[in-house]
Design a protein around this motif. Structure first.
Motif, short mmCIF file in Angstrom:
data_model
loop_
_atom_site.label_atom_id
_atom_site.label_comp_id
_atom_site.label_asym_id
_atom_site.label_seq_id
_atom_site.Cartn_x
_atom_site.Cartn_y
_atom_site.Cartn_z
N LEU A 270 0.83 -1.21 0.00
CA LEU A 270 0.00 0.00 0.00
C LEU A 270 0.86 1.26 0.00
CD1 LEU A 270 -2.94 1.12 0.29
CD2 LEU A 270 -2.43 1.34 2.70
N LYS A 271 1.93 1.26 0.80
CA LYS A 271 2.82 2.42 0.84
C LYS A 271 3.44 2.67 -0.53
CE LYS A 271 4.22 2.36 5.71
NZ LYS A 271 5.36 2.12 6.65
N ASN A 272 3.87 1.60 -1.18
CA ASN A 272 4.48 1.74 -2.51
C ASN A 272 3.47 2.28 -3.52
OD1 ASN A 272 6.85 0.72 -1.48
ND2 ASN A 272 6.45 -1.37 -2.15
N ALA A 273 2.23 1.76 -3.45
CA ALA A 273 1.19 2.23 -4.38
C ALA A 273 0.88 3.70 -4.13
CB ALA A 273 -0.07 1.38 -4.21
N ASP A 282 -6.04 6.69 -4.74
CA ASP A 282 -7.37 6.11 -4.64
C ASP A 282 -7.77 6.09 -3.17
OD1 ASP A 282 -9.66 4.57 -4.65
OD2 ASP A 282 -8.94 3.21 -6.21
N ARG A 283 -8.51 7.11 -2.76
CA ARG A 283 -8.87 7.26 -1.33
C ARG A 283 -9.75 6.11 -0.84
NH1 ARG A 283 -5.87 12.16 -0.54
NH2 ARG A 283 -6.37 13.58 -2.24
N LEU A 284 -10.71 5.69 -1.68
CA LEU A 284 -11.62 4.64 -1.25
C LEU A 284 -10.88 3.32 -1.10
CD1 LEU A 284 -14.48 3.89 -0.50
CD2 LEU A 284 -14.97 3.48 -2.92
N ALA A 285 -9.95 3.03 -1.99
CA ALA A 285 -9.15 1.81 -1.88
C ALA A 285 -8.35 1.83 -0.58
CB ALA A 285 -8.23 1.65 -3.08
N ALA A 286 -7.81 2.99 -0.24
CA ALA A 286 -7.06 3.12 1.01
C ALA A 286 -7.96 2.87 2.21
CB ALA A 286 -6.42 4.50 1.10
N ALA A 287 -9.19 3.42 2.17
CA ALA A 287 -10.13 3.22 3.28
C ALA A 287 -10.56 1.76 3.39
CB ALA A 287 -11.36 4.12 3.09
N MET A 326 -1.46 6.03 7.18
CA MET A 326 -2.05 5.92 5.86
C MET A 326 -3.41 6.61 5.81
SD MET A 326 -3.41 2.49 3.97
CE MET A 326 -4.79 2.39 5.12
N VAL A 327 -4.25 6.35 6.81
CA VAL A 327 -5.58 6.97 6.85
C VAL A 327 -5.45 8.49 7.02
CG1 VAL A 327 -7.74 7.14 8.17
CG2 VAL A 327 -6.75 4.90 7.67
N ARG A 328 -4.54 8.90 7.88
CA ARG A 328 -4.37 10.33 8.14
C ARG A 328 -3.93 11.08 6.88
NH1 ARG A 328 -0.86 14.13 9.27
NH2 ARG A 328 0.93 12.75 8.91
N ALA A 359 -14.23 12.90 -5.96
CA ALA A 359 -14.82 13.49 -4.75
C ALA A 359 -15.78 12.51 -4.08
CB ALA A 359 -15.55 14.78 -5.10
N GLU A 360 -16.58 11.79 -4.87
CA GLU A 360 -17.50 10.80 -4.29
C GLU A 360 -16.73 9.68 -3.61
OE1 GLU A 360 -20.29 9.44 -7.17
OE2 GLU A 360 -21.39 11.34 -7.26
N ASN A 361 -15.65 9.24 -4.24
CA ASN A 361 -14.82 8.21 -3.63
C ASN A 361 -14.22 8.70 -2.31
OD1 ASN A 361 -15.20 6.12 -5.36
ND2 ASN A 361 -13.18 6.17 -6.29
N HIS A 362 -13.79 9.94 -2.30
CA HIS A 362 -13.20 10.52 -1.09
C HIS A 362 -14.26 10.61 0.01
CE1 HIS A 362 -9.73 13.35 0.27
NE2 HIS A 362 -10.14 12.55 1.24
N ALA A 363 -15.48 11.01 -0.37
CA ALA A 363 -16.56 11.10 0.61
C ALA A 363 -16.88 9.72 1.20
CB ALA A 363 -17.80 11.70 -0.05
N ARG A 364 -16.95 8.70 0.34
CA ARG A 364 -17.19 7.34 0.82
C ARG A 364 -16.07 6.88 1.74
NH1 ARG A 364 -18.82 6.69 -4.74
NH2 ARG A 364 -21.06 6.25 -4.90
N ALA A 365 -14.84 7.26 1.40
CA ALA A 365 -13.69 6.87 2.22
C ALA A 365 -13.80 7.47 3.62
CB ALA A 365 -12.40 7.32 1.54
N LEU A 366 -14.23 8.73 3.71
CA LEU A 366 -14.39 9.35 5.03
C LEU A 366 -15.38 8.58 5.88
CD1 LEU A 366 -14.50 13.21 4.32
CD2 LEU A 366 -12.75 11.94 5.58
#
Length: 444
Positions: A270-273, A282-287, A326-328, A359-366
């Motif tokens: 994940l860090k490398n990606a 990809d915020r949602l993938a991270a979440a 990572m989340v932060r 933006a939608e992906n980021h919102a879902r990730a939150l």
């Protein structure tokens, strides 16, 4: 067909429609063991894993069935089994196994396999696995004695010798592993039930009496068939395989170490990606991964407490710290600015579609990270970011929808803001904001 043509075909097979893909795979299989054909199959392995076309049995494919769950995943990002077996190791091993079994037996099994079905196929498989186990043990012994290194054509190390041992033990315990796979089906098992655990214990106990050295690979196959191998750890300590307490502790420590190493690998990937996608992560993938990793961490931590073992405490703490960071950095950092900026009008007065999707992906990730915020020590920071983002979106929605006017870009921007509020805080909050805006905008 020339090697260059096969390479071009392999590239095209990744994108053609599913029915045509199945037909071409069937044709390739009839071309036999041509090295270029095998390279083509390696190239399209991700598509094979996705489509799962029915493929005719071959001796090598039947040979691999007992340990196929331990293969490295064909699709990037998929979970790697605990103590995985590299495909290249088996590809190099198979010709040596054939040579050890002898041309007469291999030819006989190949001829019978063409028409074998049902009970006949089961009997042939058991015969192949028995002969294959003896061959693998002989080849492994030769490797450990310093012979056959050139024939293997890959660099030997401790991990790869252990993989060869896993292959041999899986073949020797093939009957028990087949029974285990039936009990833990369909793969992946999302939740462990009592009947699953009873099957693992019953089969494992019988194997521990007849071939104790194969018990570990049986447990590894069981873990590999679960959606999260860490689920097995919480029960593994209490499963009775009829072992001595020292043997039970050693098995638990080995499997636990593998699970922890697997989690560490996923964090490293994940860090490398994230480093490669610094511009548009990809915020949602991270979440999604954060939630998955925290669940694995909690299950592993619980298993450690049950077993009263603490040798992995520091590694688990480091993993949790990495997931926290990572989340932060990938989800919370500048979330409000990122989401609001995506609503800025582009050509034609409407927001850019790709920016809105991000933006939608980021919102879902939150919203998704709210599930693990407490566990990661991010509850206050997440609440601050969420409240600030919802506040800004609410202001934007009021400005766009709060006054009378024609339907257009402004109205769409207003409803887009409400949509993002819903993704972050849920439909109740979005409905409350929209109702308040519309009621204030109604004429008296």
């Amino acid at each position: 067909m020339a090697a260059e043509d096969l390479n071009i075909l392999g590239q095209q097979l990744l994108y053609i429609d599913e029915q045509k893909f199945r037909e071409v795979v069937s044709l390739l299989e009839h071309m036999g063991h041509n090295p270029e054909v095998q390279k083509t199959f390696s190239l399209i392995r991700p598509r094979l894993a996705e489509v799962k076309p029915r493929r005719r049995p071959t001796l090598k494919r039947v040979f691999c069935e007992p340990f196929e769950d331990l293969f490295e995943p064909p699709l990037p990002g998929d979970r790697t089994p605990v103590d995985a077996i590299e495909r290249v190791v088996v590809n190099r091993l198979w010709p040596l196994v054939e040579a050890e079994m002898g041309a007469t037996l291999v030819a006989d099994l190949s001829a019978r396999l063409k028409s074998a079905d049902g009970p006949a196929l089961e009997a042939l498989s058991l015969e192949l696995w028995t002969a294959g186990a003896a061959a693998v043990f002989a080849v492994t012994a030769a490797f450990e004695a310093g012979r056959l290194a050139d024939e293997l054509e890959i660099r030997l190390n401790t991990a790869r010798v252990r993989q060869l041992q896993h292959v041999g033990n899986a073949l020797a315990a093939a009957g028990e592993i087949v029974a285990l796979k039936k009990a833990l089906s369909p793969k992946p098992v999302a939740r462990l039930h009592d009947d699953h655990l009873q099957a693992v214990q019953t089969i494992g106990k019988a194997l521990a009496r007849s071939r104790p050295e194969a018990l570990r690979v049986l447990v590894l196959v069981a873990a590999a068939r679960l959606a999260d191998p860490a689920m097995l750890l919480g029960s593994l300590w209490n499963l009775d395989f009829g072992q001595k307490s020292s043997d039970r502790a050693a098995l638990f420590a080995e499997v636990s170490g593998g699970v922890v190493a697997q989690i560490e690998t996923r964090v490293r990937v994940l860090k490398n990606a994230a480093a490669q996608d610094e511009g548009k992560p990809d915020r949602l993938a991270a979440a999604d991964l954060a939630v998955d990793l925290v669940n694995s961490l909690d299950a592993t931590r619980g298993a450690m407490e049950v077993s009263r073992r603490n040798e992995f405490d520091k590694r688990l703490k480091d993993i949790r710290g990495a997931v926290h960071e990572m989340v932060r950095t990938q989800v919370l950092h500048e979330a409000d600015g990122s989401i609001i900026a995506a609503m800025a009008p582009a050509a034609g007065g409407f927001p850019d579609r790709e920016s809105l999707l991000r933006a939608e992906n980021h919102a879902r990730a939150l919203r998704k990270c709210a599930v693990v915020a407490d566990s990661l020590g991010l509850r206050t920071e997440l609440r601050t970011v969420t409240d600030r983002t919802i506040g800004t979106l609410t202001t934007s929605a009021r400005q766009a929808l709060g006054s009378a006017g024609t339907v257009g870009a402004g109205t769409r921007a207003g409803y887009t803001a409400v949509r993002l509020i819903e993704l972050i805080a849920g439909p109740t909050e979005a409905n409350r904001v929209l109702t308040e805006i519309l009621e204030k905008g109604r004429p008296l």
